[in-house]
Design a protein around this motif. Structure first.
Motif, PDB file in Angstrom:
ATOM      1  N   ALA B  11      -5.056  12.685  19.807  1.00  0.00           N
ATOM      2  CA  ALA B  11      -5.950  11.599  20.186  1.00  0.00           C
ATOM      3  C   ALA B  11      -6.668  11.061  18.960  1.00  0.00           C
ATOM      4  N   ALA B  12      -7.118  11.987  18.101  1.00  0.00           N
ATOM      5  CA  ALA B  12      -7.797  11.560  16.872  1.00  0.00           C
ATOM      6  C   ALA B  12      -6.841  10.757  15.996  1.00  0.00           C
ATOM      7  N   ILE B  13      -5.569  11.205  15.930  1.00  0.00           N
ATOM      8  CA  ILE B  13      -4.594  10.470  15.115  1.00  0.00           C
ATOM      9  C   ILE B  13      -4.399   9.057  15.666  1.00  0.00           C
ATOM     10  N   VAL B  14      -4.320   8.949  17.002  1.00  0.00           N
ATOM     11  CA  VAL B  14      -4.131   7.629  17.607  1.00  0.00           C
ATOM     12  C   VAL B  14      -5.289   6.712  17.235  1.00  0.00           C
ATOM     13  N   VAL B  15      -6.526   7.225  17.368  1.00  0.00           N
ATOM     14  CA  VAL B  15      -7.685   6.389  17.065  1.00  0.00           C
ATOM     15  C   VAL B  15      -7.698   6.022  15.581  1.00  0.00           C
ATOM     16  N   GLY B  16      -7.463   7.023  14.737  1.00  0.00           N
ATOM     17  CA  GLY B  16      -7.505   6.771  13.296  1.00  0.00           C
ATOM     18  C   GLY B  16      -6.473   5.752  12.860  1.00  0.00           C
ATOM     19  N   THR B  17      -5.228   5.919  13.318  1.00  0.00           N
ATOM     20  CA  THR B  17      -4.193   4.982  12.896  1.00  0.00           C
ATOM     21  C   THR B  17      -4.421   3.602  13.504  1.00  0.00           C
ATOM     22  N   SER B  18      -5.002   3.556  14.719  1.00  0.00           N
ATOM     23  CA  SER B  18      -5.276   2.239  15.299  1.00  0.00           C
ATOM     24  C   SER B  18      -6.328   1.510  14.480  1.00  0.00           C
ATOM     25  N   LEU B  19      -7.351   2.247  14.039  1.00  0.00           N
ATOM     26  CA  LEU B  19      -8.344   1.629  13.147  1.00  0.00           C
ATOM     27  C   LEU B  19      -7.668   1.166  11.870  1.00  0.00           C
ATOM     28  N   GLY B  20      -6.713   1.985  11.389  1.00  0.00           N
ATOM     29  CA  GLY B  20      -5.969   1.600  10.197  1.00  0.00           C
ATOM     30  C   GLY B  20      -5.224   0.294  10.401  1.00  0.00           C
ATOM     31  N   VAL B  21      -4.624   0.117  11.594  1.00  0.00           N
ATOM     32  CA  VAL B  21      -3.900  -1.127  11.890  1.00  0.00           C
ATOM     33  C   VAL B  21      -4.831  -2.311  11.740  1.00  0.00           C
ATOM     34  N   VAL B  22      -6.067  -2.166  12.266  1.00  0.00           N
ATOM     35  CA  VAL B  22      -6.973  -3.307  12.280  1.00  0.00           C
ATOM     36  C   VAL B  22      -7.556  -3.559  10.897  1.00  0.00           C
ATOM     37  N   SER B  24      -6.522  -2.483   7.789  1.00  0.00           N
ATOM     38  CA  SER B  24      -5.720  -2.552   6.558  1.00  0.00           C
ATOM     39  C   SER B  24      -5.742  -3.965   6.002  1.00  0.00           C
ATOM     40  N   ARG B  25      -5.719  -4.047   4.678  1.00  0.00           N
ATOM     41  CA  ARG B  25      -5.746  -5.361   4.057  1.00  0.00           C
ATOM     42  C   ARG B  25      -4.345  -5.932   3.895  1.00  0.00           C
ATOM     43  N   SER B  26      -3.317  -5.100   3.996  1.00  0.00           N
ATOM     44  CA  SER B  26      -1.964  -5.640   3.867  1.00  0.00           C
ATOM     45  C   SER B  26      -1.217  -5.479   5.190  1.00  0.00           C
ATOM     46  N   ILE B  28       1.857  -4.892   5.755  1.00  0.00           N
ATOM     47  CA  ILE B  28       2.784  -3.773   5.756  1.00  0.00           C
ATOM     48  C   ILE B  28       2.065  -2.484   6.140  1.00  0.00           C
ATOM     49  N   HIS B  29       0.876  -2.285   5.559  1.00  0.00           N
ATOM     50  CA  HIS B  29       0.126  -1.074   5.900  1.00  0.00           C
ATOM     51  C   HIS B  29      -0.217  -1.062   7.380  1.00  0.00           C
ATOM     52  N   SER B  30      -0.583  -2.230   7.916  1.00  0.00           N
ATOM     53  CA  SER B  30      -0.882  -2.307   9.347  1.00  0.00           C
ATOM     54  C   SER B  30       0.325  -1.893  10.159  1.00  0.00           C
ATOM     55  N   ALA B  31       1.499  -2.421   9.781  1.00  0.00           N
ATOM     56  CA  ALA B  31       2.713  -2.113  10.552  1.00  0.00           C
ATOM     57  C   ALA B  31       3.010  -0.624  10.499  1.00  0.00           C
ATOM     58  N   ILE B  32       2.807  -0.009   9.330  1.00  0.00           N
ATOM     59  CA  ILE B  32       3.108   1.420   9.209  1.00  0.00           C
ATOM     60  C   ILE B  32       2.104   2.250  10.019  1.00  0.00           C
ATOM     61  N   PHE B  33       0.824   1.834   9.990  1.00  0.00           N
ATOM     62  CA  PHE B  33      -0.171   2.520  10.827  1.00  0.00           C
ATOM     63  C   PHE B  33       0.181   2.380  12.292  1.00  0.00           C
ATOM     64  N   LEU B  34       0.743   1.208  12.663  1.00  0.00           N
ATOM     65  CA  LEU B  34       1.116   0.976  14.056  1.00  0.00           C
ATOM     66  C   LEU B  34       2.188   1.965  14.487  1.00  0.00           C
ATOM     67  N   ILE B  35       3.141   2.228  13.587  1.00  0.00           N
ATOM     68  CA  ILE B  35       4.179   3.219  13.909  1.00  0.00           C
ATOM     69  C   ILE B  35       3.537   4.569  14.182  1.00  0.00           C
ATOM     70  N   GLY B  36       2.606   4.974  13.294  1.00  0.00           N
ATOM     71  CA  GLY B  36       1.936   6.259  13.474  1.00  0.00           C
ATOM     72  C   GLY B  36       1.206   6.314  14.802  1.00  0.00           C
ATOM     73  N   SER B  37       0.525   5.213  15.134  1.00  0.00           N
ATOM     74  CA  SER B  37      -0.253   5.170  16.370  1.00  0.00           C
ATOM     75  C   SER B  37       0.656   5.299  17.582  1.00  0.00           C
ATOM     76  N   LEU B  38       1.742   4.501  17.602  1.00  0.00           N
ATOM     77  CA  LEU B  38       2.630   4.516  18.768  1.00  0.00           C
ATOM     78  C   LEU B  38       3.351   5.851  18.898  1.00  0.00           C
ATOM     79  N   ARG B  86      -1.763 -11.242   1.981  1.00  0.00           N
ATOM     80  CA  ARG B  86      -2.838 -10.572   2.707  1.00  0.00           C
ATOM     81  C   ARG B  86      -2.968 -11.185   4.095  1.00  0.00           C
ATOM     82  N   ALA B  87      -3.433 -10.374   5.041  1.00  0.00           N
ATOM     83  CA  ALA B  87      -3.526 -10.866   6.413  1.00  0.00           C
ATOM     84  C   ALA B  87      -4.938 -11.349   6.720  1.00  0.00           C
ATOM     85  N   ASN B  88      -5.413 -12.332   6.001  1.00  0.00           N
ATOM     86  CA  ASN B  88      -6.694 -12.900   6.399  1.00  0.00           C
ATOM     87  C   ASN B  88      -6.599 -14.415   6.361  1.00  0.00           C
ATOM     88  N   GLY B  89      -5.943 -14.970   7.353  1.00  0.00           N
ATOM     89  CA  GLY B  89      -5.757 -16.404   7.419  1.00  0.00           C
ATOM     90  C   GLY B  89      -6.914 -17.075   8.137  1.00  0.00           C
TER      91      GLY B  89
END
Lengths: 389, 166
Positions: B11-22, B24-26, B28-38, B86-89
């Protein structure tokens, strides 16, 4: 006890130590197997090419693998300045972990695996799908265009070939009526109650051919080594890796070759089971381990044999072969199996329909090989002709 | 006990990686965190005795969907130097609005629902035979309809993608 875990829960307090010990044994065996697979591959390929292969390190070069491993560990672990640090460093682990997870469900002898899962076959291809992620991470994180190309090629190829692979396995699962790898192996030996005793390669030759082809593609072995083609993209997604991280990729490649060989021999050749015998002199497990060893060794030698025989395909040929040839044949086989099994057709009917498909596949390949091409530029390459300035 | 500890770790991993998805500044990092979360959600399914769903989660979300995201990113968002944008449009405030709205709805629903607070109602192990009977026998018609819909979508996508060839 859940149906998923035929021998107790993974993390139940009574047997988690047992699971850890079994995983440790598997990892140690895997390391030895990989070291000697690299040596064996060099020896086998050398013989095919009328050379001797490694002969200097130890008797008949037997210590070559160990020497290579030592050299790789001692090498400097370089990271390019343009690399994305964490993605680059975690990519080898992300590639390796799925292969390790596959080793958990493989039965090496009757009930001799880390865990025997009721959904074993499904587990194998669900987990192996995660393998692509590591390759994509390596391609993206390296900050290198060749690595990126290799990553894209690997992802496109592996996603495409997973479909015929899974369909061919499903047509076996339909006959076996189970996804449990131990039960699938047992279904190919003689048991008085089941009466089924032909290996599935006899019942489903087309599925076997499709599985073997798709497996070569998943493993990036020749003729499908497009993502790691040295002469095109200087090594593919792991160009920028060196030393211990490069050897992680190498370890993954050979470990997955081993895992696929054991898995394929369990599903199609009967694994630890032999047709028409169920009593042996001496302990059963020793015979069964030996039989698994022989079958998977034959499988590995076939992979190496194909590697030295067939030249590399082009990416568009690879894709069209998957989507236009393998996928329709796999679907047709699934459909035929459905009809035959639903109306309780005899086993010979399964063999006949599948063999017909296998002959059609081989005939198509031979026809395409001897046919003279109409033009020199074919497929998608026609679109990228560049006029010289 | 061990199961419970592992449940909370995941559960902690899910929360942590989900925060990482949101955060992350790149992309790619978001996508990789998403894999970890799912994948961690898939691992939690194992503890809920729905192993088939866990494996489907690995296969579809861990393997296929996120690989598709990564592949699309590789093919479209690559900048000139091989680095990713970067993902800040300019659409960031709208993303905040949609994400915040969805979170409010989900939390509201979760709080207002009267959950059956009954420990005997824990999930039972469901065998793959039950799953297949439900899918192909009891609910056969919806399944066929859904597959027809997917087929139409597939053909439509191919037609749209191939139009520039003409």
């Amino acid at each position: 006890m859940t149906p998923f875990l035929a021998s107790g829960a993974i993390f139940g307090i009574w047997n988690w130590t047992d699971a850890i010990i079994r995983i440790l044994i598997i990892v140690l065996v895997m390391t030895v197997v990989v070291v000697y697979l690299t040596y064996g591959e060099r020896k086998v390929i050398a013989r095919f090419q009328q050379r001797l292969g490694p002969t200097r390190t130890g008797p008949a070069g037997l210590l070559q693998g160990l020497a290579d491993a030592l050299k790789l560990v001692a090498k400097e672990d370089l990271r390019p300045a343009t690399a994305d640090r964490w993605v680059f460093e975690f990519a080898p682990y992300a590639t390796f972990i799925p292969v390790l997870m596959v080793l958990v469900v493989l039965p090496f002898a009757e009930d001799w695996g880390v865990r025997n899962l009721a959904l074993g076959m499904f587990f194998v291809f669900a987990v192996l799908g995660l393998n692509i992620v590591g390759m994509l991470m390596a391609g993206l994180g390296s900050g290198n265009k060749f690595a990126l190309l290799g990553g894209i090629r690997a992802a496109a190829q592996m996603i495409s070939y997973e479909i015929p692979l899974v369909l061919s396995l499903l047509s076996v699962a339909m006959i076996a009526r189970t996804l449990d790898l131990n039960a699938i192996a047992a279904g190919q030996s003689f048991t008085p109650e089941s009466g089924q005793h032909a290996p599935y390669v006899v019942l489903q030759p087309l599925a076997f051919l499709i599985f073997f082809t798709a497996m070569l593609s998943e493993l990036h072995r020749a003729p499908f080594d497009i993502p790691v083609a040295e002469s095109e993209i200087v090594g593919g997604y792991f160009v920028e890796y060196s030393g211990i991280r490069w050897s992680m990729f190498q370890l993954t490649e050979y470990a997955s070759m081993w895992a696929w060989s054991v898995f394929g021999s369990v599903v199609f050749l009967g694994g630890w089971a032999v047709p028409d015998t169920h009593t042996w002199a001496g302990p059963d497990w020793a015979w069964q381990l030996g039989i698994t060893l022989i079958k998977s060794l034959a499988w590995i030698i076939a992979i190496m044999w194909i590697r030295v025989t067939v030249p590399r395909l082009r990416i568009d040929q690879l894709m069209s072969f998957c989507w236009k040839v393998l996928l329709p044949l796999a679907l047709a086989q699934l459909l035929a199996n459905g009809f035959i099994l639903e109306y309780d057709g005899p086993d010979i009917l399964l063999t006949l329909t599948s063999a017909l498909g296998a002959v059609a596949l081989l005939a198509l390949i031979i026809f395409r090989a001897v046919k003279r091409p109409k033009s020199k530029l074919v497929g998608t390459y026609r679109q990228v002709q560049v006029s010289t300035p | 006990m061990a199961t419970e500890v592992l449940w909370w770790i995941f559960a902690a991993i899910v929360v942590g990686t989900s925060l990482g998805v949101v955060f992350s500044r790149s992309v790619i990092h978001s996508a990789i965190f998403l894999i970890g979360s799912l994948a961690s959600v898939g691992a939690m399914y194992v503890f809920l005795n729905v192993e088939f769903l866990a494996l489907v989660q690995f296969l579809i979300y861990g393997g296929a969907v996120t690989v598709l995201i990564l592949l699309a990113l590789m093919l479209t968002r690559m900048g000139a130097g091989g680095r990713l944008e970067r993902a800040n449009g300019p659409q960031a405030p709208f993303a905040l609005l949609v994400g915040g709205g969805l979170m409010a709805v989900l939390i509201g629903v979760a709080v207002r629902t009267a959950w059956p607070n009954n420990t005997s109602d824990t999930p039972r192990a469901i065998s793959i035979n039950q799953v297949s009977n439900g899918l192909f026998v009891d609910y056969g018609a919806p399944f066929v309809l859904a597959s027809a819909l997917l087929l139409v979508a597939l053909i439509g996508a191919i037609i749209l993608a191939r139009q520039e060839d003409e």
